[in-house]
Design an enzyme around this catalytic site. Structure first.
Site, short mmCIF file in Angstrom:
data_model
loop_
_atom_site.label_atom_id
_atom_site.label_comp_id
_atom_site.label_asym_id
_atom_site.label_seq_id
_atom_site.Cartn_x
_atom_site.Cartn_y
_atom_site.Cartn_z
N THR A 284 -39.79 26.44 60.56
CA THR A 284 -40.79 25.43 60.23
C THR A 284 -42.17 26.08 60.17
O THR A 284 -42.38 27.14 60.75
CB THR A 284 -40.91 24.37 61.35
N ASP A 285 -43.09 25.41 59.52
CA ASP A 285 -44.49 25.72 59.79
C ASP A 285 -44.78 25.13 61.17
O ASP A 285 -43.98 24.38 61.74
CB ASP A 285 -45.42 25.14 58.72
N TRP A 286 -45.95 25.46 61.71
CA TRP A 286 -46.23 25.11 63.11
C TRP A 286 -46.38 23.61 63.32
O TRP A 286 -47.25 22.97 62.74
CB TRP A 286 -47.47 25.88 63.57
N ALA A 288 -44.40 21.39 62.28
CA ALA A 288 -44.02 20.64 61.08
C ALA A 288 -42.68 19.95 61.23
O ALA A 288 -42.27 19.21 60.34
CB ALA A 288 -43.98 21.58 59.87
#
Ligand code: NOJ
Length: 867
Positions: A284-286, A288
């Site tokens: 994931t992005d942070w 997300a």
């Protein structure tokens, strides 16, 4: 000095509340006939390609021995600020697998010291130099490895630069898929040659910073992209990065076609893992992640930094929740096995099992000692910084990239290069240092002094900075400096004086507001900051010779001054990093000729862009960002709309001139069929017993010293979790456990290998016809025939090569290869790449910009020199 933890800023966007995993109904109701992300299940397993076989074999051996807790550990982040890095996984130390450190950024090691601040991605794109792209990648990898970073969070190939005001365009390589593809792939190859794992980001459609993220109170925007545009533009660099062997990819914050990227089964399972044959792991992005089971089923392999809806509270979507979901059968155990096998295989593939350093720096403090878990309620204190110098001689590469990116837009009367004894008056704060001090603004969240990079997580601290002021003062015997953005009263120039005016335009990530700009250039627009236009105009009123130097994140408007008689020359120095000064004086004073080319179009006015690429404001309900312009972004749009920009994509002058001659088009592998040869079949993937793990595998170990808010895989009552399986998880519509037939467009990393058959090769002789040394770039554009029955941009960059430094009169023959894929369109019905048989009707152009074609070739007819 304490450095602001990056993701704390995200907290400001979040308030308590409930954000539950979407149920089957909400998933179904999200679809609209127009933009709908179809379900794609189950998650394809990794390990079916021979290149990865030995890494997967090793991973299989070790994963076979893992407990449920160890498996969950490696897939789940331990929580925001629960270690030295931007994110870290748990470990399986018993089996020799450490906690993995994941850290930014694409241009240097974030928030540490004794690192190199390289030029940003957009600067790299402007070099049009594959060797420098690779070299910088190697240097970044060496620095990551030296600091003990397992996964370096870059390169970025999304945003693509669809929206000129988009905040993070500068982290990527330019507004063209091919430029992004080479920038990304060469960086990956370089980085990973050192053993560091690259993370190619962000998949996909993160073209605007504002409203990108779903939180407990907001829903991120949906980038609504049709299948053809997705394939031909936005996925293109990801396919090439996967083909280059990238070890991990990061999903974007936003939704695509109304399904959140971190759990978009079509994107992860369907496209990345099946069609593009991705063998590494997907993170994931942070913060997300918005659902636990849903994201696991959709193909996510790693959650970062591991927190649930509200960071730092000790909640998680995975960690013990993933243990529970496996025990109660919601997440099939073979999905977890695949997740962890992908991660461990990637670790082996890059050789991180052999003497890979452990993290020796802290991303949150520059002190030697500090909190070991800054986000914990109570954290032990210990040594967090060992101050390892990883710079090597990377300053040489940093300077070469910054120099070879500098783009000369205009040079009347050959005012450049300057002479060392020219009478120079230098204006603008952008020539100087940040008065508040080097790195005074965390994450570079201010625009003071020379602009070396944008702001946000895609930055790093400057170990030092050579400002233009210092470099010019070092070389010129006759320069006066006015480091101010207000033109000083009483200063005027005689006929011999040359004013050099520095202006800039900044942007960054949506975590900081800088001068009213929330990441995107929402307030500043495409105008230069700090009244730069006025500064240039004032200089032009007082001097008969003005040189403008621009440091910028992307296109800026120049109309207020570009045609003023005294404005003789304009140099775009992009975002040069620590070597800002030396790289500029290398060019300004003629030690090198400029050889950079614009990685985007410079328009005459913002209204020349399509309406659909403007920033989208908040709206009732989810923001729908419809990619109505389709393939027509940047130069593709300007050509179609027949609008002459101020400077076209690819434009860049030199102090010398080049002649293109003796063009030759040869057929390498005839395009006998419209679609590529059949894909190779999938190889086998590792298998594990399908038995459910014993609940005791996730019981808290005896006498365990818990760090509160650290995210563990353990459950208080694991047996209950296992027993409680009567409540069935509401699987999304279309959920399936039988593997889908292998997509015909797939077959290897990046897609069907036949797509990379070289169809044609163009050779052209480039001769330096001027009187100074210089490097030329040959840009190859293709024009596909109407017979394909699809509206296709009239020019698409598909290849480029740069000469070595040619002295006056010297020539070099460049060879530009064009693949089947380069000449194909994405057939949305057949779901494959289609090309005109025998290349009939294809035109190939080679030029110095998209608007300056020097050679034209028609397949079957041959080539002609155009001028
Ligand atoms: C959010 C950014 O979008 C991403 O690019 C970055 O790698 C992570 N934060 C970690 O800092």
């Amino acid at each position: 000095m304490a450095v602001f933890p990056l993701c704390l800023a995200l907290l400001s966007q979040i308030v308590p509340g409930a954000l539950s995993s979407p149920s089957a109904e909400t998933l179904a109701s999200r679809g609209s006939p127009e933009f709908f992300s179809p379900p794609y299940y189950p998650a394809p397993k990794g390990g079916w390609l021979s290149d990865w076989a030995s890494a997967y074999k090793k991973a299989h051996d070790v994963v076979s021995k893992m407990t449920l807790a160890e498996k969950v550990n490696l897939t789940s982040g331990t929580g925001e600020l629960m270690g030295r890095c931007a994110g870290q996984t748990g470990s399986a130390l018993r089996l020799g697998i450490p906690s993995l450190c994941l850290h930014d950024s694409p241009l240097g090691i974030h928030n540490t010291d004794q690192n190199t601040a390289f030029p940003a991605g957009i600067t790299v794109g402007a070099t049009f130099d594959k060797d420098l792209m690779y070299e910088r990648g190697v240097a970044l990898g060496e620095e990551a490895r030296g600091k003990g970073i397992n996964v370096l969070l870059g390169p970025s190939v999304n945003p693509m630069g669809r929206k000129p005001r988009g905040g993070r365009n500068w982290e990527s390589f330019g507004a063209d898929p091919t430029l992004q593809a080479f920038g990304g792939a060469m960086t990956i190859k370089g980085m990973q040659s050192t053993g560091a794992i690259a993370s190619l980001k962000h998949v996909v459609g993160n073209e605007q910073e504002m409203h990108r993220m779903s939180t407990v109170i907001t829903q991120g925007y949906s980038s609504n992209i049709d299948d053809r545009t997705l394939h031909e533009l936005y996925l293109w660099p990801f396919a090439e990065g996967i083909r280059a062997g990238v070890g991990s990819v990061m999903m974007a914050y936003n939704d695509v076609n109304r399904s959140t990227c971190s759990q978009n089964s079509k994107l992860i399972n369907g496209i990345l893992k099946d069609e593009l044959g991705f063998q590494g792991f997907v993170m994931t992005d942070w913060l997300a992640q918005i659902g636990g089971v849903s994201s696991a089923l959709a193909g996510l392999d790693m959650s970062m930094p591991g927190d649930g809806p509200i960071p730092l509270l000790g909640t998680a979507y995975w960690s013990w929740e993933l243990s529970r979901a496996v025990l109660n059968g919601s997440v099939p155990v073979d999905r977890l096995n695949d997740m962890v096998t992908r991660i461990v295989a990637t670790w082996y593939k890059m050789g991180q099992d052999k003497d890979y350093p452990r993290p020796n720096f802290s991303g949150t403090t520059l002190e030697k000692t500090g909190l070991l878990y800054p986000g914990a309620l109570i954290s032990p204190i210990g040594i967090v910084n060992e101050f390892v110098n990883v710079q090597g001689n990377h300053n040489i590469t940093a300077r070469a990239v910054a120099r070879d990116a500098i783009t000369l837009l205009k040079n009347e009367e050959n005012i450049l290069p300057l002479k060392r004894n020219d009478s120079l008056k230098i204006f603008g704060t952008d020539a100087g240092a940040n008065p508040a001090g080097l790195n005074a603004c965390p994450d570079n969240g201010c625009n003071q002094g020379v602009l070396t990079m944008g702001w946000g997580s895609g930055t790093c601290r400057l170990p030092y900075l050579v400002t233009p002021q210092e470099a010019i003062a070092n070389i010129s015997s006759n320069a006066e400096f006015y480091i101010t953005d207000l033109f000083p009263i009483g200063v005027s120039g005689g006929p011999e004086d040359i004013a050099v005016v520095f202006i800039n335009s900044d942007s960054g990530e949506h975590m900081l507001l800088v001068d009213g700009n929330p990441g995107d250039r929402a307030l500043a627009g495409l105008y230069s900051w700090h009244n730069g236009d006025d500064l240039v105009k004032s200089a032009a009123a007082m001097f008969s010779k003005v040189v403008v130097v621009v440091h910028t994140v992307g296109p800026i408007l120049m109309e207020e001054w570009i045609d003023l008689e005294p404005v003789k020359a304009v140099l775009v120095a992009h975002l040069p990093g620590q070597e800002a000064g030396w790289s500029l004086t290398d060019i300004l004073f003629g030690d090198y000729s400029p050889s950079g080319h614009l990685p985007y179009t410079i328009p005459r006015r913002e209204s020349d862009y399509p309406e659909s690429v403007h920033l989208i404001p908040l709206s009732l309900g989810q923001i729908q960002d419809n990619y109505d312009e389709g393939l027509y972004i940047d130069y593709r749009h300007f050509l179609k709309a027949n609008i002459t920009p101020r400077y076209p994509f690819g434009h860049g002058l030199s102090y010398t001139t080049f002649n293109f001659s003796e063009p030759r088009l040869s057929v390498v592998k005839p395009l006998d069929t419209a679609y590529p040869a059949a894909r190779p079949p999938k190889g086998s993937t590792p298998t594990y017993p399908d038995t459910k793990p014993a609940p005791s595998e996730v019981a808290w170990p005896k006498n365990f010293n818990r760090i509160w808010r650290y995210l563990y895989p353990y459950l208080d009552n694991p047996a209950d979790a296992s027993a409680n399986s009567t409540e069935k998880y509401p699987y999304p519509d279309g959920y399936a456990t039988e593997p889908k037939p292998a997509p015909r467009a797939g077959g290897a990393e990046g897609g069907n290998p036949a797509l990379w058959d070289v169809a044609f090769s163009v050779q052209v002789k480039v001769t330096n016809t001027g009187s100074r040394d210089g490097r030329a770039v040959a840009q190859l554009y293709v024009e596909l025939p109407a017979s394909l029955g699809l509206d296709t941009p009239s020019r698409q960059l598909r290849q480029f090569e740069k000469t070595k430094i040619l002295s006056a009169g010297q020539s070099e023959v460049l060879t530009l290869d064009v693949t089947r894929k380069d000449l194909s369109v994405w057939d949305v019905v057949v779901q494959d790449w289609k090309t005109p048989v025998h290349g009939e009707g294809i035109k190939i152009w080679v030029g110095e910009s998209v608007a300056d074609m020097r050679v034209g070739c028609t397949v079957g007819e041959g080539c002609a020199v155009l001028h």
